[in-house]
Design a protein around this motif. Structure first.
Motif, PDB file in Angstrom:
ATOM      1  N   LEU A  21       0.873  -1.165   0.000  1.00 32.42           N
ATOM      2  CA  LEU A  21       0.000   0.000   0.000  1.00 32.42           C
ATOM      3  C   LEU A  21       0.910   1.215   0.000  1.00 32.42           C
ATOM      4  O   LEU A  21       1.857   1.278   0.792  1.00 32.42           O
ATOM      5  CB  LEU A  21      -0.878  -0.012   1.256  1.00 32.42           C
ATOM      6  CG  LEU A  21      -1.778   1.200   1.469  1.00 32.42           C
ATOM      7  CD1 LEU A  21      -2.899   1.227   0.449  1.00 32.42           C
ATOM      8  CD2 LEU A  21      -2.355   1.188   2.878  1.00 32.42           C
ATOM      9  N   LYS A  23       1.695   5.582  -1.683  1.00 30.60           N
ATOM     10  CA  LYS A  23       1.212   6.807  -2.319  1.00 30.60           C
ATOM     11  C   LYS A  23       2.219   7.227  -3.366  1.00 30.60           C
ATOM     12  O   LYS A  23       3.429   7.197  -3.126  1.00 30.60           O
ATOM     13  CB  LYS A  23       1.056   7.930  -1.283  1.00 30.60           C
ATOM     14  CG  LYS A  23      -0.196   7.791  -0.445  1.00 30.60           C
ATOM     15  CD  LYS A  23      -0.545   9.106   0.244  1.00 30.60           C
ATOM     16  CE  LYS A  23      -1.744   8.955   1.180  1.00 30.60           C
ATOM     17  NZ  LYS A  23      -2.950   8.448   0.502  1.00 30.60           N
ATOM     18  N   ASP A  32      -3.295   6.950  -4.437  1.00 35.35           N
ATOM     19  CA  ASP A  32      -3.030   5.707  -3.708  1.00 35.35           C
ATOM     20  C   ASP A  32      -2.603   4.630  -4.686  1.00 35.35           C
ATOM     21  O   ASP A  32      -3.079   4.579  -5.817  1.00 35.35           O
ATOM     22  CB  ASP A  32      -4.298   5.239  -2.982  1.00 35.35           C
ATOM     23  CG  ASP A  32      -4.654   6.162  -1.820  1.00 35.35           C
ATOM     24  OD1 ASP A  32      -3.756   6.864  -1.331  1.00 35.35           O
ATOM     25  OD2 ASP A  32      -5.836   6.190  -1.423  1.00 35.35           O
TER      26      ASP A  32
END
Length: 248
Positions: A21, A23, A32
């Protein structure tokens, strides 16, 4: 737009699958990851307006270097102010290298793919074309996408170990050549990991591509006819050796 390179921040790694995960920050905002990237081959996502693409929350759009080189030509896109102006799209754009067209359009791999570059025929009028790592990068510099991709050979599946090894080594030489001529401070350049289905070649390609030093990395040579299990293995063999602080 600003002269900012694409940046990546890793937020969390899932312990069972290594899924990331994160950015990604671009000149057009922060998104994202993982993200859905619509394909806009000819500088348009078919049937959708830029507003609709934004509304559905897409991040980066992918456009095709080979197709835009042929029509309308990188000089016309450059004259229009680059792909963002040409497409009237104020989100991030990635251009591929033309490497997949090498895979699909070069008929005789041994004869048409040489150290210098790739010979193949235009799908539009059958004229002879010659694409080199340098030309691929120069076209992408003019298209002025946010992310440009190194020129590589997408290894067919199945391929012998000998073929995969020779091709992987040549892709590394092409990556160095492309990086040397890269000249656009608004743009980010990604390296592409190859190696076919072979564990040691994937490891070698990943490590050597990272040594050259790119702003991000792509795992290439998947979805070329192999089964899902093989594809996942190819990816697993490579990601172990890619830096955590760079996008993939």
């Amino acid at each position: 737009r600003d002269n900012m390179k694409v940046k990546y921040e890793l937020i969390k790694k899932e312990k069972n699958t290594s899924a990331r995960l994160g950015k990604i920050t671009t000149n057009y905002g922060t998104f994202d990851t993982p993200m859905f990237m619509p394909v806009g081959t000819l500088a348009t996502v078919k049937t959708l307006s830029p507003e609709e693409i934004k509304e559905m929350g897409s991040g980066v759009i992918l456009s095709n270097t080979y197709h835009l080189w042929l029509r309308p030509g990188e000089d016309i896109v450059d004259k229009a102010g680059g792909l963002h102006k040409f497409m009237n799209y104020d989100g991030p754009i990635l251009t591929d290298s033309g490497g997949f067209q090498v895979f699909s359009l070069a008929k005789n791999k041994k004869k048409d793919i040489t150290e210098e570059g790739v010979r193949f025929k235009s799908h539009i009028d059958g004229s002879n074309l010659f694409l080199t790592p340098e030309l691929s990068i120069q076209i992408q510099n003019k298209l002025d996408s946010d992310i440009a991709m190194s020129f590589d050979e997408c290894i067919p599946y199945p391929a012998s170990y000998e073929y995969a090894k020779a091709s992987t080594e040549r892709t590394l030489r092409w990556a160095r050549r492309g990086k040397e001529v890269f000249n656009n401070e608004r743009q980010t350049l990604f390296g592409i990991v190859q190696g076919g289905e072979y564990t040691d070649l994937r490891e070698y390609s990943a490590k050597e591509t990272v040594k050259i030093g790119f702003d991000g990395y792509s795992i290439g040579g998947t979805s070329v006819g192999e089964g899902k299990d093989t594809m996942y293995k190819m990816i697993d063999y490579a990601i172990e050796y890619l830096p955590d602080d760079k996008p993939r």
